[in-house]
Design a protein around this motif. Structure first.
Motif, short mmCIF file in Angstrom:
data_model
loop_
_atom_site.label_atom_id
_atom_site.label_comp_id
_atom_site.label_asym_id
_atom_site.label_seq_id
_atom_site.Cartn_x
_atom_site.Cartn_y
_atom_site.Cartn_z
N VAL A 86 0.84 -1.20 0.00
CA VAL A 86 0.00 0.00 0.00
C VAL A 86 0.87 1.26 0.00
O VAL A 86 0.60 2.22 -0.73
CB VAL A 86 -0.94 -0.01 1.22
CG1 VAL A 86 -1.67 1.32 1.35
CG2 VAL A 86 -1.95 -1.15 1.11
N ARG A 87 1.94 1.24 0.81
CA ARG A 87 2.84 2.39 0.84
C ARG A 87 3.53 2.59 -0.50
O ARG A 87 3.73 3.72 -0.95
CB ARG A 87 3.88 2.20 1.94
CG ARG A 87 3.31 2.22 3.36
CD ARG A 87 4.39 1.99 4.39
NE ARG A 87 3.84 1.93 5.74
CZ ARG A 87 4.57 1.68 6.82
NH1 ARG A 87 5.87 1.48 6.69
NH2 ARG A 87 4.00 1.64 8.01
N GLU A 88 3.90 1.47 -1.13
CA GLU A 88 4.55 1.56 -2.43
C GLU A 88 3.61 2.19 -3.46
O GLU A 88 4.03 3.04 -4.27
CB GLU A 88 4.97 0.17 -2.90
CG GLU A 88 5.66 0.16 -4.25
CD GLU A 88 5.95 -1.23 -4.75
OE1 GLU A 88 6.55 -1.36 -5.83
OE2 GLU A 88 5.55 -2.20 -4.07
N MET A 89 2.33 1.79 -3.43
CA MET A 89 1.36 2.37 -4.36
C MET A 89 1.19 3.87 -4.10
O MET A 89 1.10 4.66 -5.04
CB MET A 89 0.02 1.64 -4.23
CG MET A 89 0.06 0.18 -4.69
SD MET A 89 -1.51 -0.69 -4.40
CE MET A 89 -2.62 0.28 -5.41
N ALA A 90 1.15 4.24 -2.82
CA ALA A 90 1.01 5.66 -2.48
C ALA A 90 2.22 6.45 -2.96
O ALA A 90 2.08 7.55 -3.52
CB ALA A 90 0.82 5.82 -0.98
N MET A 91 3.42 5.89 -2.75
CA MET A 91 4.63 6.57 -3.20
C MET A 91 4.68 6.66 -4.72
O MET A 91 5.12 7.67 -5.29
CB MET A 91 5.86 5.83 -2.68
CG MET A 91 6.07 5.94 -1.19
SD MET A 91 6.33 7.64 -0.66
CE MET A 91 7.85 8.03 -1.53
N ARG A 92 4.20 5.62 -5.40
CA ARG A 92 4.18 5.65 -6.87
C ARG A 92 3.23 6.73 -7.37
O ARG A 92 3.55 7.45 -8.33
CB ARG A 92 3.74 4.28 -7.40
CG ARG A 92 3.78 4.17 -8.92
CD ARG A 92 3.36 2.79 -9.35
NE ARG A 92 2.01 2.49 -8.89
CZ ARG A 92 1.45 1.28 -8.95
NH1 ARG A 92 2.14 0.27 -9.44
NH2 ARG A 92 0.22 1.09 -8.51
N ASP A 93 2.07 6.87 -6.71
CA ASP A 93 1.13 7.93 -7.11
C ASP A 93 1.76 9.31 -6.90
O ASP A 93 1.60 10.21 -7.73
CB ASP A 93 -0.16 7.81 -6.30
CG ASP A 93 -0.95 6.55 -6.65
OD1 ASP A 93 -0.70 5.99 -7.74
OD2 ASP A 93 -1.79 6.13 -5.84
N VAL A 94 2.47 9.46 -5.77
CA VAL A 94 3.13 10.74 -5.51
C VAL A 94 4.19 11.03 -6.56
O VAL A 94 4.32 12.15 -7.07
CB VAL A 94 3.74 10.74 -4.09
CG1 VAL A 94 4.61 11.98 -3.89
CG2 VAL A 94 2.65 10.69 -3.03
N ASN A 95 4.97 9.99 -6.92
CA ASN A 95 6.02 10.17 -7.93
C ASN A 95 5.43 10.53 -9.29
O ASN A 95 5.95 11.42 -9.99
CB ASN A 95 6.86 8.90 -8.05
CG ASN A 95 7.74 8.67 -6.85
OD1 ASN A 95 8.09 9.61 -6.14
ND2 ASN A 95 8.10 7.42 -6.60
N GLU A 96 4.34 9.85 -9.66
CA GLU A 96 3.71 10.15 -10.95
C GLU A 96 3.15 11.56 -10.96
O GLU A 96 3.27 12.29 -11.96
CB GLU A 96 2.61 9.13 -11.23
CG GLU A 96 3.14 7.73 -11.52
CD GLU A 96 2.02 6.73 -11.75
OE1 GLU A 96 0.84 7.13 -11.57
OE2 GLU A 96 2.31 5.58 -12.12
#
Length: 221
Positions: A173-183
């Protein structure tokens, strides 16, 4: 060939039991006494709402006073346990309030007037910590279901695996959140670069037009 499957199962059980026994290793060190006290800390990262149980064993030592303090490095600076002049084995248990490093700090203070030149006084400290599923108390379950030792260890291993699975889900879940932030950040940077490029091109065209009119007015071209 008939013995292959049972032997494989028992080999797997032995490996799992070996892993479990490896988790139960304790930390042991000598703490020298001094005036003022000598301080030594051991840190372990604990997640929020994770249960922690353990024992502290302070070996005998004349004219020495060992204190222990347990706290974390979170923004709340939670304090979980503080005991002065511990003797023998002491047990502790608490539930973490934040995701942070929990520090187990020991201080060995030498009594006034007991210092002997050339002689170093120290006490041996043994610290054992269990967290999460490792700290689960299976006593009632053992009594009610009359589990065998192997079954007990398998239950404990199951709890540990469930905890690992939960942590992996949280990391996902944290990885998905970080990916959204990066995108989102990459998209903003792209539009900012595009806007900057448009401004630079417009500024260049304006300067060219301005210089052209200036030279025409001066009849240089």
């Amino acid at each position: 060939m008939a013995f292959t499957r049972p032997l494989t199962i028992w080999a797997l059980l032995m490996v799992l039991l070996g892993l479990l026994s490896g988790v139960a290793q304790a930390l042991k060190f000598d703490l020298v006494a001094a005036m003022p006290g000598t301080r030594r800390c051991v840190a372990q990262y604990i997640t929020d709402k994770q249960m922690v149980v353990g024992t502290v064993l302070a070996a005998d030592g004349d004219n020495q006073k060992v204190d222990i303090e347990v706290f974390d490095q979170s923004v709340h600076s939670n304090k979980y346990w503080h005991k002065l002049n511990i003797q023998g084995e002491q047990k502790f248990a608490f539930t973490a309030h934040d995701d942070a490093e929990v520090h187990f700090c020991f201080t060995n203070t030498l009594d006034a007037g007991s210092a002997v030149r050339g002689a170093e006084k120290k006490r041996t400290i043994t610290l054992h910590i269990d967290t999460g599923a490792e700290a689960a108390d299976l006593t009632e379950e053992i009594k009610n279901k009359k589990l065998k030792p192997v079954e007990i260890e398998l239950r404990r291993l199951e709890a540990i695996l469930n905890e690992v699975s939960t942590e992996m889900d949280e990391l996902r879940v944290r990885e998905m959140a970080m990916r959204d932030v990066n995108e989102s950040t990459n998209s903003r940077v792209k539009w900012f670069n595009t806007f900057t490029l448009i401004i630079l091109i417009g500024s260049g065209l304006y300067q060219i037009a301005y210089l052209r009119r200036y030279f025409q007015a001066k009849k240089l071209i």
